[in-house]
Design a protein around this motif. Structure first.
Motif, PDB file in Angstrom:
ATOM      1  N   ASP A 131       0.794  -1.146  -0.009  1.00  0.00           N
ATOM      2  CA  ASP A 131      -0.009  -0.004  -0.035  1.00  0.00           C
ATOM      3  C   ASP A 131       0.668   1.181   0.001  1.00  0.00           C
ATOM      4  O   ASP A 131       0.327   2.164  -0.175  1.00  0.00           O
ATOM      5  CB  ASP A 131      -0.963  -0.029   1.209  1.00  0.00           C
ATOM      6  CG  ASP A 131      -1.768  -1.055   1.003  1.00  0.00           C
ATOM      7  OD1 ASP A 131      -2.414  -1.236   0.084  1.00  0.00           O
ATOM      8  OD2 ASP A 131      -2.247  -1.733   2.285  1.00  0.00           O
ATOM      9  N   SER A 132       2.254   1.018  -0.071  1.00  0.00           N
ATOM     10  CA  SER A 132       2.927   2.203   0.326  1.00  0.00           C
ATOM     11  C   SER A 132       3.006   3.416  -1.141  1.00  0.00           C
ATOM     12  O   SER A 132       2.928   2.641  -2.199  1.00  0.00           O
ATOM     13  CB  SER A 132       4.436   1.798   0.455  1.00  0.00           C
ATOM     14  OG  SER A 132       5.378   2.869   0.408  1.00  0.00           O
ATOM     15  N   ALA A 133       3.160   4.554  -0.804  1.00  0.00           N
ATOM     16  CA  ALA A 133       3.157   5.436  -2.067  1.00  0.00           C
ATOM     17  C   ALA A 133       4.645   5.190  -2.576  1.00  0.00           C
ATOM     18  O   ALA A 133       5.580   4.822  -1.714  1.00  0.00           O
ATOM     19  CB  ALA A 133       3.177   6.893  -1.473  1.00  0.00           C
ATOM     20  N   ILE A 134       4.484   5.456  -3.949  1.00  0.00           N
ATOM     21  CA  ILE A 134       5.939   4.905  -4.674  1.00  0.00           C
ATOM     22  C   ILE A 134       6.063   6.544  -5.486  1.00  0.00           C
ATOM     23  O   ILE A 134       5.391   7.034  -6.007  1.00  0.00           O
ATOM     24  CB  ILE A 134       5.624   4.180  -5.822  1.00  0.00           C
ATOM     25  CG1 ILE A 134       5.203   2.660  -5.305  1.00  0.00           C
ATOM     26  CG2 ILE A 134       6.851   4.068  -6.551  1.00  0.00           C
ATOM     27  CD1 ILE A 134       6.270   2.208  -4.296  1.00  0.00           C
ATOM     28  N   GLY A 135       7.296   7.037  -4.980  1.00  0.00           N
ATOM     29  CA  GLY A 135       7.643   8.422  -5.396  1.00  0.00           C
ATOM     30  C   GLY A 135       7.469   8.643  -6.687  1.00  0.00           C
ATOM     31  O   GLY A 135       6.964   9.784  -7.327  1.00  0.00           O
ATOM     32  N   LEU A 136       7.948   7.969  -7.631  1.00  0.00           N
ATOM     33  CA  LEU A 136       8.157   8.080  -9.114  1.00  0.00           C
ATOM     34  C   LEU A 136       6.664   8.256  -9.502  1.00  0.00           C
ATOM     35  O   LEU A 136       6.594   9.004 -10.522  1.00  0.00           O
ATOM     36  CB  LEU A 136       8.856   7.060  -9.831  1.00  0.00           C
ATOM     37  CG  LEU A 136       9.300   7.133 -11.257  1.00  0.00           C
ATOM     38  CD1 LEU A 136      10.106   8.303 -11.453  1.00  0.00           C
ATOM     39  CD2 LEU A 136       9.444   5.774 -11.790  1.00  0.00           C
ATOM     40  N   ASP A 137       5.805   7.234  -9.041  1.00  0.00           N
ATOM     41  CA  ASP A 137       4.427   7.592  -9.448  1.00  0.00           C
ATOM     42  C   ASP A 137       3.880   8.986  -9.166  1.00  0.00           C
ATOM     43  O   ASP A 137       3.168   9.483 -10.206  1.00  0.00           O
ATOM     44  CB  ASP A 137       3.540   6.485  -8.766  1.00  0.00           C
ATOM     45  CG  ASP A 137       3.858   5.096  -9.134  1.00  0.00           C
ATOM     46  OD1 ASP A 137       4.364   4.945 -10.334  1.00  0.00           O
ATOM     47  OD2 ASP A 137       3.263   4.286  -8.430  1.00  0.00           O
TER      48      ASP A 137
END
Length: 356
Positions: free
Chosen positions: A195-201
Motif C-alpha cells: 500500500d506504500s506510496a511510490i515516489g516516481l508515480d
C-alpha cells in the motif's frame, strides 16, 4: 573575534553512528549495508584509480543516461549530489531562505532541521502519530504562505513506517502547487508494503513533487557518497546551480553505473536483508517487545523515557544502535551473526521497559 552566524553555533551536530573500534561490538547504528562491495563494482573502481588526478564530469552523463532510461524520465529531471542528504541540502537552498519555512515530520531524518537552519530558513517539525507514522493531515494544516518545501520520508527514518498511496494523494490535494513536496526514498529498496506510496508515480502525476534516492543503502556505496533527485526540470536545474562543483567523484559515478549493471546480484542481497528484518521483528515480538512493522533496513524500539537504560544495556552486550533519548532506539539490520547478537541482548534485558 571573527564574525560567525549565531544560529550556526546553536545547531546540534549531526551524529554519526558510533563505531565499535577494537571492542568487538557490532555496529548497528548507521543503517549500513553489511555486505562487502560486489567484486564487479570493486574492479570498476580499481580501474578508475589511474585517473583520479582529473576532475569528474559534473553532468554524470553515463549515470544520467542509465537512470533516465530506467525511470522513463528526461535527463533534465535528474540532479546528483554526494549522497541523498547533500541533494536534500540542495533542495532546501534552492527553495527556501530567511523567512521561509520547511515542513517535515518529527521524528524523522535528523539532518532535516539542521540543513534547514543552515540555509537560514525556519524548520517546522510536525509530530508523528501515536503509531510513529507521518501525520499528513497535521502537516497539511501546518502549511502557511511562507511554506516552500515539505519532506516526506518514506519509509520513515528512524521508525520504518510508510505513507500509503491514498494518504499521499489526499495530502497532495491540500498542498499548493507552488510548494515542493520531496518524497525521500532512501530506503525504498527494502520497502515491501503493497500500500506504500511510490515516489516516481507521484512525480509523474503532480507538478510539485520531487523524489530522493541514494546508492548508500541497498547498493552499499555509503563510503563513495552518491545520491540523486528526480525533480521537475526547473527544480533540477536549480539543484545543479546550488550544488558543490565536482561534488560527485568519478569513482562514485562509475560505481553507480556498475551497481546498476549488477542489480540482480544486489537485489538478492536486499532480499536477504528483508528476510533478516522480518526475522528480527518476529524474534523481538516473541520476547515480548511491542514493535511496529518496519519497511526499511532497521527496526525501531519505542523505549521512551527508558531509552538510556535500554541503550546502555545493549552497549554493555556489544550492540551499538542509534539511540534518541526519550524516544527510542533504531537498530540496523546487519549480518545474520550481528542480528543474532542483537536478539540475544534484547532477550536478556529486564522486563518492564516501555518497549516491552
Amino acid at each position: 573575534m571573527v564574525f560567525q552566524r549565531d544560529a550556526i553555533s546553536k545547531l546540534p551536530a549531526y551524529k554519526q553512528g558510533v563505531a565499535p573500534g577494537d571492542s568487538g561490538a557490532v555496529k548497528l547504528s548507521s543503517n549500513e549495508n553489511p555486505f562487502a562491495p560486489l567484486p564487479s563494482v570493486v574492479t570498476v573502481i580499481a580501474e578508475a584509480l589511474s585517473t583520479i588526478h582529473l576532475y569528474p564530469s559534473m553532468s554524470a552523463p553515463e549515470l544520467t543516461e542509465r537512470l533516465a532510461a530506467r525511470y522513463d524520465i528526461d535527463a533534465e529531471n535528474l540532479a546528483f549530489g554526494a549522497g541523498s542528504v547533500e541533494v536534500a541540502s540542495q533542495l532546501i537552498h534552492a527553495s527556501a531562505g530567511a523567512g521561509d519555512e520547511v515542513i517535515f515530520a518529527w521524528r524523522s531524518f535528523e539532518a532535516y532541521p539542521i540543513l534547514v537552519q543552515v540555509a537560514g530558513a525556519t524548520p517546522i517539525p510536525v509530530p508523528l502519530t501515536d503509531g510513529d507514522r507521518h501525520d499528513l493531515p497535521a502537516m497539511a494544516a501546518a502549511i502557511t504562505a511562507r511554506t516552500r518545501l515539505i519532506f516526506v520520508c518514506n519509509p520513515n527514518n528512524p521508525t520504518g513506517a510508510t505513507v500509503t498511496t491514498a494518504e499521499m494523494h489526499d495530502f497532495l490535494a491540500r498542498v499548493p502547487e507552488n510548494v515542493l513536496v520531496v518524497i525521500d526514498e532512501a530506503y525504498v529498496h527494502f520497502n515491501r508494503d503493497p500500500d506504500s506510496a511510490i515516489g516516481l508515480d507521484f512525480f509523474k502525476q503532480y507538478p510539485n513533487v520531487a523524489v530522493l534516492h541514494t546508492f548508500s543503502k541497498a547498493y552499499g556505496l555509503a563510503g563513495l557518497r552518491l545520491g540523486y533527485a528526480i525533480a521537475p526540470a526547473s527544480v533540477a536545474a536549480n539543484l545543479r546551480r546550488v550544488s558543490v562543483p565536482f561534488g560527485v567523484s568519478d569513482l562514485a559515478q562509475r560505481a553507480g553505473v556498475a551497481s546498476l549493471d549488477a542489480e540482480h546480484e544486489l537485489n538478492l542481497r536486499v532480499d536477504i536483508l528483508v528476510d533478516e528484518r522480518t526475522r528480527v521483528l518476529a524474534g523481538l515480538r516473541a520476547q515480548g517487545w511491542t514493535v511496529a512493522d518496519s519497511h526499511a533496513n532497521f527496526v525501531w524500539l519505542r523505549t521512551g523515557d527508558d531509552t538510556d537504560r535500554v541503550n546502555a544495556a545493549l552497549i554493555e552486550q556489544g550492540i551499538l544502535g542509534r539511540a534518541f533519548p526519550g524516544e527510542g532506539i533504531r537498530v540496523s539490520t546487519g549480518s545474520i551473526e550481528a542480528n543474532d547478537r542483537f536478539l540475544a541482548a534484547a532477550a536478556s534485558l529486564a522486563s518492564g521497559s516501555p518497549g516491552q
